[in-house]
Design a protein around this motif. Sequence first.
Motif, PDB file in Angstrom:
ATOM      1  N   GLU A   1      12.789  14.555 -20.011  1.00  6.45           N
ATOM      2  CA  GLU A   1      12.102  13.592 -20.938  1.00  6.45           C
ATOM      3  C   GLU A   1      12.359  13.803 -22.323  1.00  6.45           C
ATOM      4  OE1 GLU A   1       8.361  15.721 -19.709  1.00  6.45           O
ATOM      5  OE2 GLU A   1       7.693  14.518 -21.598  1.00  6.45           O
ATOM      6  N   PHE A   2      12.983  15.054 -22.890  1.00  5.28           N
ATOM      7  CA  PHE A   2      13.519  15.214 -23.995  1.00  5.28           C
ATOM      8  C   PHE A   2      14.769  15.352 -24.317  1.00  5.28           C
ATOM      9  CE2 PHE A   2       8.939  17.399 -23.663  1.00  5.28           C
ATOM     10  CZ  PHE A   2       8.541  16.806 -24.552  1.00  5.28           C
ATOM     11  N   VAL A   3      15.682  15.673 -23.179  1.00  2.00           N
ATOM     12  CA  VAL A   3      16.912  15.768 -23.248  1.00  2.00           C
ATOM     13  C   VAL A   3      17.552  14.515 -23.357  1.00  2.00           C
ATOM     14  CG1 VAL A   3      19.152  16.696 -22.201  1.00  2.00           C
ATOM     15  CG2 VAL A   3      17.018  18.283 -22.229  1.00  2.00           C
ATOM     16  N   ARG A   4      17.250  13.584 -22.419  1.00  2.00           N
ATOM     17  CA  ARG A   4      17.256  12.158 -22.278  1.00  2.00           C
ATOM     18  C   ARG A   4      18.841  11.936 -22.240  1.00  2.00           C
ATOM     19  NH1 ARG A   4      14.869   8.808 -26.752  1.00  2.00           N
ATOM     20  NH2 ARG A   4      13.546  10.298 -27.803  1.00  2.00           N
ATOM     21  N   GLY A   5      19.571  12.554 -21.411  1.00  2.00           N
ATOM     22  CA  GLY A   5      20.913  12.475 -21.320  1.00  2.00           C
ATOM     23  C   GLY A   5      21.664  13.228 -22.446  1.00  2.00           C
ATOM     24  N   ALA A   6      21.303  13.791 -23.467  1.00  2.00           N
ATOM     25  CA  ALA A   6      22.083  14.183 -24.428  1.00  2.00           C
ATOM     26  C   ALA A   6      23.441  15.188 -23.648  1.00  2.00           C
ATOM     27  CB  ALA A   6      21.120  15.030 -25.395  1.00  2.00           C
ATOM     28  N   LYS A   7      24.323  15.542 -24.495  1.00  2.00           N
ATOM     29  CA  LYS A   7      25.500  16.194 -23.924  1.00  2.00           C
ATOM     30  C   LYS A   7      24.776  17.771 -23.877  1.00  2.00           C
ATOM     31  CE  LYS A   7      30.125  17.536 -24.087  1.00  2.00           C
ATOM     32  NZ  LYS A   7      31.204  17.749 -25.249  1.00  2.00           N
ATOM     33  N   VAL A   8      24.957  18.530 -22.859  1.00  2.00           N
ATOM     34  CA  VAL A   8      24.683  20.106 -22.864  1.00  2.00           C
ATOM     35  C   VAL A   8      25.845  20.621 -22.509  1.00  2.00           C
ATOM     36  CG1 VAL A   8      23.355  21.792 -21.654  1.00  2.00           C
ATOM     37  CG2 VAL A   8      22.346  19.439 -21.945  1.00  2.00           C
ATOM     38  N   GLU A   9      26.185  21.676 -23.526  1.00  2.00           N
ATOM     39  CA  GLU A   9      27.620  22.375 -23.436  1.00  2.00           C
ATOM     40  C   GLU A   9      27.242  23.890 -23.291  1.00  2.00           C
ATOM     41  OE1 GLU A   9      31.097  22.040 -23.575  1.00  2.00           O
ATOM     42  OE2 GLU A   9      30.632  24.056 -23.027  1.00  2.00           O
ATOM     43  N   TYR A  10      27.530  24.656 -22.187  1.00  2.00           N
ATOM     44  CA  TYR A  10      26.942  25.675 -21.819  1.00  2.00           C
ATOM     45  C   TYR A  10      27.941  26.690 -22.730  1.00  2.00           C
ATOM     46  CZ  TYR A  10      23.918  23.899 -18.323  1.00  2.00           C
ATOM     47  OH  TYR A  10      22.960  23.089 -17.742  1.00  2.00           O
ATOM     48  N   ASP A  11      28.866  26.385 -23.100  1.00  2.00           N
ATOM     49  CA  ASP A  11      29.956  27.443 -23.984  1.00  2.00           C
ATOM     50  C   ASP A  11      29.608  27.209 -25.341  1.00  2.00           C
ATOM     51  OD1 ASP A  11      31.986  28.471 -25.434  1.00  2.00           O
ATOM     52  OD2 ASP A  11      33.507  27.999 -23.922  1.00  2.00           O
ATOM     53  N   GLN A  12      28.886  28.069 -25.694  1.00  2.00           N
ATOM     54  CA  GLN A  12      28.434  28.098 -27.255  1.00  2.00           C
ATOM     55  C   GLN A  12      29.464  27.914 -28.149  1.00  2.00           C
ATOM     56  OE1 GLN A  12      26.778  31.539 -29.239  1.00  2.00           O
ATOM     57  NE2 GLN A  12      24.806  30.305 -30.164  1.00  2.00           N
ATOM     58  N   MET A  13      30.491  28.440 -28.100  1.00  2.00           N
ATOM     59  CA  MET A  13      31.618  28.359 -29.172  1.00  2.00           C
ATOM     60  C   MET A  13      32.125  27.100 -29.086  1.00  2.00           C
ATOM     61  SD  MET A  13      31.899  31.025 -31.183  1.00  2.00           S
ATOM     62  CE  MET A  13      33.902  31.187 -31.732  1.00  2.00           C
ATOM     63  N   LYS A  14      32.342  26.354 -27.894  1.00  2.00           N
ATOM     64  CA  LYS A  14      32.796  25.169 -27.731  1.00  2.00           C
ATOM     65  C   LYS A  14      32.030  24.301 -28.261  1.00  2.00           C
ATOM     66  CE  LYS A  14      35.180  23.059 -23.851  1.00  2.00           C
ATOM     67  NZ  LYS A  14      35.414  22.923 -22.477  1.00  2.00           N
TER      68      LYS A  14
END
Length: 386
Positions: free
Chosen positions: A282-295
């Motif tokens: 409900e908060f992320v709402r489809g925002a991009k999640v990138e597991y590689d912090q540097m990227k």
Amino acid sequence: MNICTKNSPLGDLGVESKNSSLTNNHLQKQKVPLGGFRGLVPCLELRETPCFLCETLCYLKNNSKKSIFKMKQYTNVKDLGNLQQAVREALEMKQNRFAYKHLGENKTLLMVFFNSSLRTRLSTQKAGMNLGMNTIVLDINQGAWKLETERGVIMDGEKPEHILEAIPVMGAYCDVIGVRAFAQFEDKAYDYNETIINQFIEYSGKPVFSMEAATGHPLQAFADLITIEEYKKQERPKVVLTWAPHPRALPQAVPNSFADFMNEADVDFVITHPEGYELADEFVRGAKVEYDQMKAFEDADFIYAKNWAAYQNPNYGKILSTDRNWTVSARQMAVTNDAHFMHCLPVRRNMIVTDDVIESPQSIVIPQAANREISAQWVIKKMISL
Ligand code: AN0
Ligand code: CP
């Protein structure tokens, strides 16, 4: 209704201002001669939406509460109404924060804290004082009766008072209530149903705003957005929310609200965290999640660091990692677009962020904290307006 147009009639309202300095400022700003004028006039600016004073005029002219936006509760971004307008008005108010001192005359702001605070306590009290209000602070854990929050409990233990009596009593002494009640991490449903602040909304009889409740910290996120608006160099900046390590289990309220706001704002928003730290949909709402912090950090204009404990089952409220590779340092900042560093504070140095990054010229944590006064003042003003 849009009365701030070039075609608005002048001086036909016959309304006397209760505050002459505000009237004069407004009229001078619009270069309307004061002589011979009986009341307020629309500001004559071409705007998509009315300015503060014109909202008031609108109300007075129509004598209808429907024409003015009075806020009854503030727990998330949607309660602000038009977000762009809210940011614009907040920035306007920052230029003249004492212009509305008459609004709070003989009104009382009550701030109720179930948890510790530095910024929220000071900035919200200052906001109330800017509006001419009296302010009362109640620390539930310091001198107040311990409150039972569960209904149906046989109260034969440590807690002498129930929140269901305490809330309407608190409501009787004030006009607006701010509540800080963090997630307790004992029962996910209890936290995510916002059980405590919702009881204030239901039983106090007064407008209620969150000063960080279980799932959100909307005064912080509003201040964050105001700060990004002030410091952005691109029309649509890249904003990265990064998890960082911390020795204690912290709520998701700050990242939840930050995501909530960034998803509504005109920014390129990316969230980065180790696996297992996924926030609620409900908060992320489809925002991009990138597991590689540097990227994730590549070409970022703003880095917003925050720790939070796991949200997802079966690890709700648990610490899954203390990996200090995630501590924001010069190594990660080097791949950004000379990004500004942000954090809501309080921050643990060399856990969340290194000394050199938080002390660098790109760090804007202090102006960010200063804008808490502005976000709080905008919200309280909406709650006491007419
Ligand atoms: C709190 C949190 O993480 O929610 C308050 C932040 C504004 N932080 C701590 O408890 C350290
Ligand atoms: N950022 C913030 O809400 O700080 P406090 O916890 O000190 O109020």
